[in-house]
Design an enzyme around this catalytic site. Structure first.
Site, PDB file in Angstrom:
ATOM      1  N   HIS A  20       5.994  -7.879   1.162  1.00 37.73           N
ATOM      2  CA  HIS A  20       5.661  -8.729   2.312  1.00 37.73           C
ATOM      3  C   HIS A  20       6.787  -9.731   2.579  1.00 37.73           C
ATOM      4  O   HIS A  20       7.178  -9.941   3.727  1.00 37.73           O
ATOM      5  CB  HIS A  20       4.373  -9.524   2.050  1.00 37.73           C
ATOM      6  CG  HIS A  20       3.147  -8.704   1.922  1.00 37.73           C
ATOM      7  ND1 HIS A  20       2.323  -8.784   0.823  1.00 37.73           N
ATOM      8  CD2 HIS A  20       2.580  -7.788   2.737  1.00 37.73           C
ATOM      9  CE1 HIS A  20       1.299  -7.960   0.979  1.00 37.73           C
ATOM     10  NE2 HIS A  20       1.435  -7.334   2.139  1.00 37.73           N
ATOM     11  N   LYS A  44     -13.392  -6.272   3.369  1.00 35.55           N
ATOM     12  CA  LYS A  44     -12.561  -6.066   2.188  1.00 35.55           C
ATOM     13  C   LYS A  44     -13.081  -6.944   1.053  1.00 35.55           C
ATOM     14  O   LYS A  44     -13.473  -8.081   1.261  1.00 35.55           O
ATOM     15  CB  LYS A  44     -11.097  -6.421   2.475  1.00 35.55           C
ATOM     16  CG  LYS A  44     -10.378  -5.370   3.269  1.00 35.55           C
ATOM     17  CD  LYS A  44      -8.886  -5.623   3.248  1.00 35.55           C
ATOM     18  CE  LYS A  44      -8.145  -4.490   3.919  1.00 35.55           C
ATOM     19  NZ  LYS A  44      -6.694  -4.653   3.807  1.00 35.55           N
ATOM     20  N   ARG A  93       5.558   1.706   4.855  1.00 36.84           N
ATOM     21  CA  ARG A  93       6.062   2.238   3.594  1.00 36.84           C
ATOM     22  C   ARG A  93       6.191   3.748   3.639  1.00 36.84           C
ATOM     23  O   ARG A  93       7.087   4.316   3.039  1.00 36.84           O
ATOM     24  CB  ARG A  93       5.108   1.873   2.445  1.00 36.84           C
ATOM     25  CG  ARG A  93       5.025   0.397   2.165  1.00 36.84           C
ATOM     26  CD  ARG A  93       3.893   0.114   1.237  1.00 36.84           C
ATOM     27  NE  ARG A  93       2.654   0.517   1.903  1.00 36.84           N
ATOM     28  CZ  ARG A  93       1.440   0.160   1.543  1.00 36.84           C
ATOM     29  NH1 ARG A  93       1.263  -0.568   0.484  1.00 36.84           N
ATOM     30  NH2 ARG A  93       0.392   0.547   2.217  1.00 36.84           N
ATOM     31  N   SER A 131      -0.555  -4.433  -2.291  1.00 42.53           N
ATOM     32  CA  SER A 131      -1.350  -5.474  -2.947  1.00 42.53           C
ATOM     33  C   SER A 131      -2.396  -4.868  -3.874  1.00 42.53           C
ATOM     34  O   SER A 131      -2.649  -5.389  -4.962  1.00 42.53           O
ATOM     35  CB  SER A 131      -2.024  -6.366  -1.897  1.00 42.53           C
ATOM     36  OG  SER A 131      -1.060  -7.105  -1.183  1.00 42.53           O
TER      37      SER A 131
END
Length: 171
Positions: A20, A44, A93, A131
C-alpha cells in the site's frame, strides 16, 4: 472534465502494508495530494477497527505532508465528488485483481463520467503481498518485518496476544 491534482486511494487497509505504501508514494509522483480513504465495510471481519486503521496509517505516513487519511461509507463515487477529486488510484497485483477492479471502475464510470480510475501495477517485490496474508502470517507467529512497518507489526502482535519473544524472528 475538470482537472484535479487530488487522488483518492481507497481500501480497507487492515492493516496497511508496504505494498500500500508503495502505491501511495508512487501516486505522489503524479498527484499533488493523495487521500487514503479507509472504507467502512461491515461485511469484512476486520482485525483493526476504523479508528485504529486510521491511526496506524497516519503514524506510518506522519512525515508525508501531501497525504491525508479519511474514512468513508457508501458509494466511493460520492465520496470522490465530496473531496473535489476526479481520480481513484487502485493497485493491481495480478490478473485476478484486474478483473474485479475493472468491473468496479466500469461501474463507477457509468455512475459518474467525471471520475477516472488509475490502475498502478504493484512493484515486483510486493506482487504477492496482501493484508489477509500478513494477518495470517502474524497470527501464526511468523515474521512480518518485510511486509509492514514496525508500528503495524507491534499493533498486530498486540491484537494476537503475541510478544516479541513469541513471534518468530526468522521465517
Amino acid at each position: 472534465m475538470p482537472h484535479s491534482r487530488i487522488a483518492i486511494y481507497p481500501g480497507s487497509f487492515d492493516p496497511i502494508t508496504y505494498g500500500h505504501l508503495d502505491i501511495i508514494k508512487r501516486s505522489l509522483r503524479i498527484f499533488e495530494h493523495v487521500i487514503v480513504a479507509v472504507a467502512r465495510n461491515s461485511q469484512k471481519n476486520a482485525l483493526f477497527g476504523i479508528d485504529e486503521r486510521i491511526a496506524l496509517i497516519r503514524s506510518v505516513l506522519k512525515d508525508e505532508q501531501r497525504v491525508s487519511v479519511d474514512t468513508f461509507s457508501g458509494l466511493l463515487i460520492d465520496y470522490v465528488a465530496s473531496k473535489n477529486a476526479h481520480v481513484v488510484v487502485r493497485g493491481l497485483r495480478a490478473i485476478s485483481d484486474f478483473e474485479y477492479e475493472f468491473q468496479i471502475a466500469q461501474m463507477n464510470n457509468s455512475i459518474s463520467h467525471d471520475v477516472e480510475t488509475l490502475f498502478m501495477m504493484t512493484s515486483v517485490q510486493y506482487g504477492y503481498l496482501s493484508s489477509s496474508i500478513v494477518r495470517e502470517v502474524c497470527s501464526l507467529g511468523g515474521n512480518v518485518d518485510s511486509f509492514v512497518p514496525a508500528e503495524v507489526k507491534a499493533a498486530m502482535q498486540k491484537k494476537y496476544g503475541l510478544t516479541g519473544s513469541q513471534s518468530a524472528d526468522s521465517v
